[in-house]
Write an enzyme that holds these catalytic residues in place. Structure first.
Site, PDB file in Angstrom:
ATOM      1  N   ARG A  64     -37.938 -19.996 -14.540  1.00 49.51           N
ATOM      2  CA  ARG A  64     -39.100 -19.258 -15.062  1.00 49.51           C
ATOM      3  C   ARG A  64     -38.940 -17.767 -14.814  1.00 49.51           C
ATOM      4  NH1 ARG A  64     -43.212 -16.922 -12.724  1.00 49.51           N
ATOM      5  NH2 ARG A  64     -42.640 -17.790 -10.678  1.00 49.51           N
ATOM      6  N   ASP A  65     -39.183 -16.968 -15.845  1.00 53.21           N
ATOM      7  CA  ASP A  65     -39.252 -15.507 -15.750  1.00 53.21           C
ATOM      8  C   ASP A  65     -38.053 -14.917 -15.017  1.00 53.21           C
ATOM      9  OD1 ASP A  65     -40.445 -13.050 -16.279  1.00 53.21           O
ATOM     10  OD2 ASP A  65     -41.602 -13.040 -14.418  1.00 53.21           O
ATOM     11  N   HIS A  66     -36.876 -15.325 -15.420  1.00 48.19           N
ATOM     12  CA  HIS A  66     -35.648 -14.852 -14.778  1.00 48.19           C
ATOM     13  C   HIS A  66     -35.528 -13.336 -14.945  1.00 48.19           C
ATOM     14  CE1 HIS A  66     -31.322 -15.690 -13.573  1.00 48.19           C
ATOM     15  NE2 HIS A  66     -31.313 -14.402 -13.882  1.00 48.19           N
ATOM     16  N   ALA A  67     -35.282 -12.635 -13.834  1.00 52.67           N
ATOM     17  CA  ALA A  67     -35.092 -11.174 -13.802  1.00 52.67           C
ATOM     18  C   ALA A  67     -36.311 -10.419 -14.318  1.00 52.67           C
ATOM     19  CB  ALA A  67     -33.851 -10.760 -14.596  1.00 52.67           C
TER      20      ALA A  67
ATOM     21  N   ARG B 241     -33.052 -12.801  -5.940  1.00 48.93           N
ATOM     22  CA  ARG B 241     -33.202 -11.556  -5.182  1.00 48.93           C
ATOM     23  C   ARG B 241     -34.201 -11.768  -4.054  1.00 48.93           C
ATOM     24  NH1 ARG B 241     -36.355 -10.272 -10.045  1.00 48.93           N
ATOM     25  NH2 ARG B 241     -38.446  -9.527  -9.514  1.00 48.93           N
ATOM     26  N   ASN B 242     -34.581 -13.028  -3.807  1.00 49.45           N
ATOM     27  CA  ASN B 242     -35.590 -13.370  -2.808  1.00 49.45           C
ATOM     28  C   ASN B 242     -35.075 -14.417  -1.831  1.00 49.45           C
ATOM     29  OD1 ASN B 242     -37.647 -11.752  -4.049  1.00 49.45           O
ATOM     30  ND2 ASN B 242     -37.871 -13.329  -5.607  1.00 49.45           N
TER      31      ASN B 242
END
Length: 356
Positions: free
Chosen positions: A255-258, A162-163
């Site tokens: 790492r830290d998906h969603a 999303r980035n």
């Protein structure tokens, strides 16, 4: 009695994604059995893995009108687009199910806050599309799969973001290209929270990356229209299922998906992925990749699998730092983001971020 319900933009997008097959095996909005099975067990009632509820929430007045009906007309902009064949009408207790979906009840969590605004009354059943024009300009699995086949790509890795692209994401993408025949970069452009990068910023950054650095590589780029839920591990699996339906054979979970804030552990999504892969056939291989970072000793992007230098040499690639610098019109270090990408985003000025 002919009863209609006006869909908002997000319900319309869920409706489209069901109709186009992105949410296969769903044929409609979830009935009570599927909803509660997803919330409690991360599977549909038939035992197939599914981790995020896809529901049609309606107001009380509409609910009371259709509770004994067989069909509900669905409209958008007051135009009939189809209808739902009502399987059941049910109510949910938001405060009880939210923690099961998001792992928290904290109203500061953007997904929780948004979920609490939804009606507790739900309608489940198969959808029937009457206006095919609403399906245009959306991803269609048959077309995407046909494209991959014509290219001769047998293995395709899906990449969710999303980035705009930075050096850590670039590293993950290049690793995937070593493993698979091709890479499908598939940014999410649905609803996101205030302060997230705008759709224009994400697309501008990737357009620049593909033109400047990915030219000639086996890369397919297209956007995915669906809201962010910020549900961390469960949303990571949901994203993988969508990419499976689009023809990907592999899907990257880093790492830290969603995730958002500190609500989820750095590799909690990977832990859930390992558990589900050991128990079910997901129909897609999950590439569980370690967080890339810059090592000043190695003078390159590495991960803890390829570098064991002490933390004194490590520079994390911080999305927050990148966001803050771009917001000030400043170019981040090339350790973090390629200058051409940073410059292309900076020139968007007030359109870099989503406003409230």
């Amino acid at each position: 009695m002919n009863i209609s319900y006006e869909l908002n933009q997000e319900l319309l997008q869920d409706y489209i994604n069901i109709a186009n097959g992105l949410f296969y095996p769903l044929e409609g909005f979830m009935n009570s059995s599927d909803y509660h099975s997803v919330v409690d067990n991360m599977t549909l009632a038939n035992g197939e893995v599914w981790t995020i509820p896809i529901c049609l929430d309606i107001d009380y007045d509409t609910y009371m009108k259709v509770v004994d009906s067989e069909k509900l007309n669905l409209t958008y902009n007051h135009k009939l687009i189809g209808y739902i064949l009502i399987d059941d009408c049910y109510m949910i207790k938001n405060d009880e199910v939210i923690i099961k979906i998001f792992g928290t009840k904290d109203i500061n969590h953007p997904g929780v806050k948004k979920e609490l605004l939804k009606h507790k009354y739900r309608i489940g059943g198969k959808i029937i599309v009457k206006d095919e024009t609403i399906l245009a300009d959306n991803l269609k699995p048959k077309e995407i799969k046909s494209y991959f086949k014509n290219k001769g790509w047998n293995t395709i890795a899906g990449f969710q973001t999303r980035n705009p692209i930075h050096k850590a994401h670039e590293h993950l993408q290049r690793v995937a290209l070593e493993v698979c025949d091709a890479l499908f970069i598939n940014p999410l452009v649905g609803w996101k929270k205030k302060g997230d990068f705008s759709e224009e910023a994400v697309l501008t950054g990737y357009k620049t990356m593909i033109e400047e650095y990915y030219t000639g590589l086996n890369i397919y780029f297209d956007t995915l229209k669906t809201p962010m839920r910020y549900a961390g591990p469960k949303e990571a699996i949901f994203h993988a299922i969508i990419r499976r339906n689009l023809g990907c054979t592999h899907f990257i979970i880093g790492r830290d998906h969603a995730g958002v804030g500190d609500y989820y552990g750095r590799y909690e999504a990977q832990e859930l992925a390992r558990y589900l892969q050991s128990k079910y056939n997901l129909g897609i291989e999950l590439l569980l990749l370690s967080e890339p970072y810059y090592c000043k000793k190695c003078s390159q992007i590495v991960s803890d699998h390829t570098c064991k230098h002490t933390k004194d040499f490590i520079q994390k690639i911080s999305g927050t730092q990148i966001r803050n610098m771009l917001a000030k019109g400043k170019r981040p270090s090339e350790i973090f983001m390629r200058k051409e990408i940073a410059d292309s985003i900076i020139q968007l000025k007030e359109n870099i971020f989503i406003k409230g």
